[in-house]
Write a protein that holds these residues in place. Structure first.
Motif, PDB file in Angstrom:
ATOM      1  N   UNK A 129      26.822  25.049  48.069  1.00  9.45           N
ATOM      2  CA  UNK A 129      26.727  24.152  49.223  1.00  9.45           C
ATOM      3  C   UNK A 129      25.283  23.756  49.506  1.00  9.45           C
ATOM      4  N   UNK A 130      24.347  24.645  49.203  1.00  9.44           N
ATOM      5  CA  UNK A 130      22.939  24.341  49.485  1.00  9.44           C
ATOM      6  C   UNK A 130      22.348  23.358  48.478  1.00  9.44           C
ATOM      7  N   UNK A 131      22.671  23.491  47.192  1.00 10.04           N
ATOM      8  CA  UNK A 131      21.992  22.701  46.146  1.00 10.04           C
ATOM      9  C   UNK A 131      22.243  21.194  46.261  1.00 10.04           C
ATOM     10  N   UNK A 132      23.496  20.713  46.369  1.00 10.81           N
ATOM     11  CA  UNK A 132      23.688  19.257  46.498  1.00 10.81           C
ATOM     12  C   UNK A 132      23.057  18.696  47.763  1.00 10.81           C
ATOM     13  N   UNK A 133      23.169  19.442  48.867  1.00  9.74           N
ATOM     14  CA  UNK A 133      22.570  18.982  50.121  1.00  9.74           C
ATOM     15  C   UNK A 133      21.052  18.917  50.004  1.00  9.74           C
ATOM     16  N   UNK A 134      20.454  19.879  49.299  1.00 10.82           N
ATOM     17  CA  UNK A 134      19.002  19.887  49.128  1.00 10.82           C
ATOM     18  C   UNK A 134      18.548  18.647  48.368  1.00 10.82           C
ATOM     19  N   UNK A 135      19.257  18.295  47.306  1.00 10.47           N
ATOM     20  CA  UNK A 135      18.880  17.119  46.529  1.00 10.47           C
ATOM     21  C   UNK A 135      19.038  15.842  47.347  1.00 10.47           C
ATOM     22  N   UNK A 136      20.124  15.748  48.114  1.00  4.91           N
ATOM     23  CA  UNK A 136      20.330  14.574  48.957  1.00  4.91           C
ATOM     24  C   UNK A 136      19.238  14.460  50.018  1.00  4.91           C
ATOM     25  N   UNK A 137      18.838  15.587  50.603  1.00  2.00           N
ATOM     26  CA  UNK A 137      17.757  15.570  51.587  1.00  2.00           C
ATOM     27  C   UNK A 137      16.435  15.164  50.944  1.00  2.00           C
ATOM     28  N   UNK A 138      16.186  15.648  49.732  1.00  6.90           N
ATOM     29  CA  UNK A 138      14.951  15.279  49.031  1.00  6.90           C
ATOM     30  C   UNK A 138      14.902  13.779  48.779  1.00  6.90           C
ATOM     31  N   UNK A 139      16.038  13.184  48.440  1.00  2.89           N
ATOM     32  CA  UNK A 139      16.107  11.734  48.249  1.00  2.89           C
ATOM     33  C   UNK A 139      15.793  11.004  49.550  1.00  2.89           C
ATOM     34  N   UNK A 140      16.335  11.499  50.652  1.00  5.65           N
ATOM     35  CA  UNK A 140      16.190  10.810  51.939  1.00  5.65           C
ATOM     36  C   UNK A 140      14.771  10.858  52.494  1.00  5.65           C
ATOM     37  N   UNK A 141      13.922  11.709  51.928  1.00  5.67           N
ATOM     38  CA  UNK A 141      12.561  11.834  52.439  1.00  5.67           C
ATOM     39  C   UNK A 141      11.649  10.699  51.994  1.00  5.67           C
ATOM     40  N   UNK A 142      12.095   9.886  51.018  1.00  8.12           N
ATOM     41  CA  UNK A 142      11.237   8.853  50.442  1.00  8.12           C
ATOM     42  C   UNK A 142      11.936   7.506  50.456  1.00  8.12           C
ATOM     43  N   UNK A 143      11.276   6.502  51.037  1.00  3.86           N
ATOM     44  CA  UNK A 143      11.826   5.149  51.078  1.00  3.86           C
ATOM     45  C   UNK A 143      11.424   4.342  49.851  1.00  3.86           C
ATOM     46  N   UNK A 144      10.143   4.360  49.480  1.00  7.54           N
ATOM     47  CA  UNK A 144       9.644   3.519  48.387  1.00  7.54           C
ATOM     48  C   UNK A 144      10.215   3.990  47.057  1.00  7.54           C
ATOM     49  N   UNK A 145      10.727   3.072  46.223  1.00  2.00           N
ATOM     50  CA  UNK A 145      11.334   3.468  44.948  1.00  2.00           C
ATOM     51  C   UNK A 145      10.414   4.294  44.060  1.00  2.00           C
ATOM     52  N   UNK A 146       9.135   3.919  43.956  1.00  2.00           N
ATOM     53  CA  UNK A 146       8.248   4.657  43.060  1.00  2.00           C
ATOM     54  C   UNK A 146       7.976   6.057  43.598  1.00  2.00           C
ATOM     55  N   UNK A 147       7.776   6.185  44.904  1.00  2.00           N
ATOM     56  CA  UNK A 147       7.564   7.513  45.491  1.00  2.00           C
ATOM     57  C   UNK A 147       8.813   8.370  45.322  1.00  2.00           C
ATOM     58  N   UNK A 148       9.969   7.744  45.472  1.00  2.46           N
ATOM     59  CA  UNK A 148      11.223   8.462  45.300  1.00  2.46           C
ATOM     60  C   UNK A 148      11.390   8.914  43.855  1.00  2.46           C
ATOM     61  N   UNK A 149      11.031   8.051  42.914  1.00  2.00           N
ATOM     62  CA  UNK A 149      11.141   8.404  41.499  1.00  2.00           C
ATOM     63  C   UNK A 149      10.210   9.563  41.154  1.00  2.00           C
ATOM     64  N   UNK A 150       8.983   9.538  41.699  1.00  2.00           N
ATOM     65  CA  UNK A 150       8.053  10.646  41.445  1.00  2.00           C
ATOM     66  C   UNK A 150       8.628  11.952  41.994  1.00  2.00           C
ATOM     67  N   UNK A 151       9.185  11.871  43.196  1.00  2.00           N
ATOM     68  CA  UNK A 151       9.760  13.074  43.802  1.00  2.00           C
ATOM     69  C   UNK A 151      10.933  13.602  42.980  1.00  2.00           C
ATOM     70  N   UNK A 152      11.812  12.695  42.534  1.00  2.00           N
ATOM     71  CA  UNK A 152      12.962  13.120  41.743  1.00  2.00           C
ATOM     72  C   UNK A 152      12.543  13.587  40.352  1.00  2.00           C
ATOM     73  N   UNK A 153      11.440  13.049  39.840  1.00  2.00           N
ATOM     74  CA  UNK A 153      10.917  13.548  38.580  1.00  2.00           C
ATOM     75  C   UNK A 153      10.491  15.001  38.692  1.00  2.00           C
ATOM     76  N   UNK A 154       9.816  15.315  39.791  1.00  2.00           N
ATOM     77  CA  UNK A 154       9.434  16.711  40.050  1.00  2.00           C
ATOM     78  C   UNK A 154      10.673  17.561  40.258  1.00  2.00           C
TER      79      UNK A 154
END
Length: 484
Positions: A129-154
């Motif tokens: 239950x924690x892992x999918x929610x954590x990834x969704x929250x990490x996505x929601x922290x970034x609006x700009x596509x490039x910043x979001x891509x960098x975050x998801x790359x990490x």
């Protein structure tokens, strides 16, 4: 073609992202939890012989202790992702992390195998239950596509890092303390997270998202994945035709087939049939699956080689994987930036190729191999490739995905992360054992036969990675670069 700015914007179940400084703190908190959730998979790996002796376990019981966490984690991930999308990512993340932490504390004090098994199963349920929610929250922290891509790359590189750190923690605990101390790390991280989450993470919206939980689909998916995983776990240590393998595997496969049929007719499916219809998304998911399989297999088989063939202590065995961890830390943050410049197809294909080269180098292993040679080179190239694959594949999985399905994406990605090691170990450990058995019956010494078996498994995995790299070049067409 650039990605639309709103493709992964903040979902309806959370408020807008916090300030940049707070976003970095929130991402660090989520990343720490993701690392620990994966660390929990491997944190008992080096300690299993000691646990068996202390608790007086049979081989079957030891196998269950090793697999219990992954079985419940993998089986419940799709349900966890759906519930996070419906009822709030922060709410589900905190509840799952709290359950994970509580079960970790119980596991550390387990007086017998029943308590330990129960703790590991509940640990996995909390993680699911924690892992999918954590990834969704990490996505929601970034609006700009490039910043979001960098975050998801990490983010994509956190899973193999967690697996590597888990092995290091396991070896250190055995030498200096006790295997029970391995449960301290997840317990402390869970406590800190529950305390900090209300201050750092975006709040959930006041009302749940529309839709309901697909109960029948959840039951079929959970039972199917768990039974299939249970059967495959036994395949690593017994014949594929034995009842311990065939019965749960056939039942699990049948339940998953029923799940696929149910999802086609369900009004609110747990896994929408069209989700994996995307060629790019399916290819990225395959890359995640084999990357996790390769990582788990290398840790498992090389740990055996270092201790049983090379005669290393548990601590020195853990230390032998330090280059793997260092390379992950160095390459992981580069994934998102490389995707922005080169495109996901190039990065995934390059990562798979590097991983293939590393595995083929490990395939040169024999009973006289020194560490400073093909082994060390393989432990450098493999994690470099794995980090790129996880980073670019995670970004690709989220490309053009509706924001309300971010939790679903987290569940699917993590399911591949959990399924990969089970399948990889079942197949490759069986190949290694069969190859070893064929050699040890003759004039070949037992240690030489074991080393040859491990090498055969690594070579086979290397070929699979090489073919997958070529497939990625052919299949990952279309959108791949990220706009600023």
């Amino acid at each position: 073609m650039p990605v639309a700015d709103d493709s992964l914007s903040a979902p309806s179940t959370v408020t807008p992202p916090p300030s940049p400084g707070r976003s970095q703190e929130a991402f660090a908190l989520l990343a720490a939890v993701q690392v620990v959730l994966v660390l929990a998979i491997t944190m008992l790996s080096v300690a299993l012989p000691t646990i068996r002796t202390e608790l007086g376990l049979s081989v079957a019981q030891l196998t269950l202790v090793s697999a219990a966490y992954g079985l419940s984690f993998g089986g419940l991930l799709l349900l966890g992702g759906r519930i996070a999308d419906l009822y709030g990512r922060r709410r589900v993340f905190v509840a799952g992390t709290a359950l994970f932490g509580l079960a970790s504390a119980v596991g550390g004090f387990a007086p017998d195998v029943t308590t330990l098994l129960t703790a590991r199963l509940v640990q996995g349920a909390g993680a699911a239950f924690a892992a999918p929610a954590a990834m969704a929250l990490a996505v929601s922290l970034h609006h700009a596509p490039r910043a979001r891509a960098r975050a998801m790359g990490i983010w994509g590189a956190l899973a193999p890092l967690g697996a590597a750190v888990g092995t290091l923690v396991s070896g250190a605990a055995i030498v200096w303390f006790s295997w029970r101390w391995t449960f301290l790390v997840p317990t402390l991280v869970a406590v800190v997270t529950v305390l900090l989450a209300p201050r750092l993470l975006p709040r959930d919206a006041g009302t749940p998202a529309e839709g309901k939980v697909d109960v029948l689909g959840a039951v079929l998916a959970t039972a199917g994945l768990s039974l299939l995983g249970y059967g495959l776990v036994h395949a690593a240590e017994t014949s594929w035709t034995s009842a311990a393998v065939t019965v749960p595997s056939v039942l699990g496969t049948a339940l998953l087939a029923a799940f696929a049929l149910v999802e086609r007719r369900a009004p609110d499916p747990l896994l929408p049939p069209g989700f994996l219809a995307s060629r790019r998304r399916a290819t990225a998911l395959w890359a995640v699956l084999i990357a996790s399989a390769g990582t788990a297999t290398v840790f498992f088989l090389l740990s055996l080689h270092f201790q049983q063939v090379a005669g290393l202590s548990p601590l020195r065995t853990s230390a032998a994987f330090l280059p793997f961890t260092v390379v992950l830390l160095a390459v992981g943050p580069l994934g998102g930036r490389l995707v922005a410049r080169l495109g996901s197809r190039t990065v995934i294909a390059t990562g798979l190729s590097l991983a293939a080269a590393g595995l083929l180098l490990l395939g040169r292993l024999d009973d006289h191999s020194t560490y400073a040679g093909p082994v060390l080179a393989g432990l450098v190239l493999l994690p470099a490739g794995i980090a790129l694959v996880f980073s670019a594949a995670t970004i690709t999985m989220l490309d053009d995905l509706p924001a309300e399905q971010a939790g679903l994406a987290g569940g699917v990605v993590n399911t591949a992360l959990e399924t990969g090691p089970t399948v990889g170990l079942a197949v490759l450990a069986s190949l290694a054992a069969s190859h070893t058995s064929g050699l040890s019956g003759g004039a070949t010494a037992r240690t030489a036969a074991e080393a040859s078996g491990y090498a055969f498994a690594f070579t086979t995995a290397g070929v699979v990675f090489a073919v997958s790299a070529l497939s990625a070049v052919l299949l990952l067409r279309g959108r791949s670069r990220i706009a600023p």
